[in-house]
Design an enzyme around this catalytic site. Structure first.
Site, mmCIF file in Angstrom:
data_model
loop_
_atom_site.group_PDB
_atom_site.id
_atom_site.type_symbol
_atom_site.label_atom_id
_atom_site.label_comp_id
_atom_site.label_asym_id
_atom_site.label_seq_id
_atom_site.Cartn_x
_atom_site.Cartn_y
_atom_site.Cartn_z
ATOM 1 N N TYR A 88 -0.670 9.592 0.282
ATOM 2 C CA TYR A 88 -0.098 8.549 -0.576
ATOM 3 C C TYR A 88 1.423 8.663 -0.570
ATOM 4 O O TYR A 88 2.133 7.673 -0.383
ATOM 5 C CB TYR A 88 -0.636 8.694 -2.000
ATOM 6 C CG TYR A 88 0.103 7.860 -3.017
ATOM 7 C CD1 TYR A 88 -0.073 6.481 -3.078
ATOM 8 C CD2 TYR A 88 0.989 8.453 -3.916
ATOM 9 C CE1 TYR A 88 0.617 5.713 -4.005
ATOM 10 C CE2 TYR A 88 1.673 7.697 -4.848
ATOM 11 C CZ TYR A 88 1.484 6.322 -4.882
ATOM 12 O OH TYR A 88 2.179 5.563 -5.807
ATOM 13 N N LYS A 132 4.327 5.952 0.759
ATOM 14 C CA LYS A 132 5.433 5.489 -0.080
ATOM 15 C C LYS A 132 6.787 5.945 0.475
ATOM 16 O O LYS A 132 7.798 5.252 0.323
ATOM 17 C CB LYS A 132 5.245 5.981 -1.519
ATOM 18 C CG LYS A 132 4.092 5.305 -2.244
ATOM 19 C CD LYS A 132 4.312 3.791 -2.370
ATOM 20 C CE LYS A 132 3.313 3.138 -3.306
ATOM 21 N NZ LYS A 132 3.573 1.701 -3.505
ATOM 22 N N ASP A 164 -4.583 -10.897 0.532
ATOM 23 C CA ASP A 164 -4.559 -9.506 0.957
ATOM 24 C C ASP A 164 -3.194 -9.265 1.595
ATOM 25 O O ASP A 164 -2.872 -9.858 2.632
ATOM 26 C CB ASP A 164 -5.685 -9.255 1.961
ATOM 27 C CG ASP A 164 -5.762 -7.813 2.436
ATOM 28 O OD1 ASP A 164 -4.739 -7.095 2.380
ATOM 29 O OD2 ASP A 164 -6.839 -7.399 2.902
ATOM 30 N N SER A 175 7.458 5.025 -5.035
ATOM 31 C CA SER A 175 6.916 6.011 -5.967
ATOM 32 C C SER A 175 7.825 7.219 -5.988
ATOM 33 O O SER A 175 8.482 7.542 -4.982
ATOM 34 C CB SER A 175 5.511 6.442 -5.525
ATOM 35 O OG SER A 175 5.071 7.570 -6.270
#
Length: 254
Positions: A156, A160, A62, A143
């Site tokens: 999100y 990023k 993880d 991203s």
């Protein structure tokens, strides 16, 4: 001829799926030994089994857990004797949802996996790079949502954006150690995450809203991202640090 990554050892996170699978395959083709990290054992073992014998080792881990990072580092050094490259690819995206409707647990998950993982990777690997005395490379998969956020994927994009900022800050801080840090910013990729990005079923009709904003007219493939990562990780990019490389088919132009 030897590959551009011959003699190098890379850690690739999220290596059992999507972009990470493509990066693993490309790095092996270019001559690297790869320590594959994934929380999904079945996926990790599947990808590992498809590589030439002795080219990879799979570690269940993880990326948001410090102890797992230490396990990855220890495995890399025990199996291959060195670490030269880290590709922080593991990441998650929420289902496209109005921003004020995202549950706190989902927000925390985005930050934990997309951003905190970079904190742990730096703390675990930078001391190894320094001890080895020849520098090293971090390639972080950010991203195109970082510089170009979209509605319903705001948190999100925020996670990023933090990853991109961390990449640039680390590049400035670690340059004195010849440690390079760069980010790749893909557009939506041809992976199983597409329905989440769309917020609805993956159909040609539903894709039109995203594809209409990508001048080259398609989503990013794992090979697109892998090719960019291999270049940035190689000695050909030895004077490149602190960049965000769009792999977006021109999305950032719109």
């Amino acid at each position: 001829m030897p590959g551009r990554l011959s003699g190098k050892v890379a850690i690739v996170t999220g290596a059992g799926f999507g972009f990470g699978e493509g990066i693993t395959k490309k790095f092996v083709e270019e001559g690297a030994k790869v320590v594959m990290v994934d929380i999904n054992v079945a996926n990790g073992e599947r990808v590992a089994a498809a590589q030439p014998p002795g080219s990879v080792v799979f570690v269940e881990g993880d990326v948001s857990v410090e102890a797992d990072w230490q396990k990855v580092v220890d495995t890399a050094l025990a199996q291959f004797g060195q670490i030269d490259i880290v590709v922080n690819n593991a990441g998650v995206v929420n289902k496209a949802t109005p921003s004020i409707e995202i549950a706190e647990e989902e927000f925390d998950r985005l930050i934990r996996i997309n951003t905190k993982s970079l904190y742990h990777s730096a703390r675990a690997v930078v001391p190894v790079f320094r001890k080895q005395g020849r520098g090293g490379v971090f390639v972080n998969i950010s991203s195109i949502s970082a510089p170009r956020p979209r509605p319903n994927l705001v948190w999100y994009a925020a996670s990023k954006g933090a990853a991109s900022a961390a990449t640039k800050g680390l590049a400035a801080e670690l340059a004195k150690d010849n440690i390079r840090c760069n980010a790749i910013c893909p557009v939506a990729g041809e992976t199983a995450m597409v329905p989440l990005v769309l917020g609805k079923p993956d159909t040609p009709e539903n894709r039109k809203s995203i594809l209409s904003g990508i001048p080259l007219g398609r989503f990013a493939t794992p090979a697109d991202v892998a090719n960019a990562a291999a270049f940035l990780a190689s000695d050909e990019a030895s004077f490149i640090t602190g960049i965000e490389l769009p792999v977006d088919g021109g999305r950032s132009l719109n």
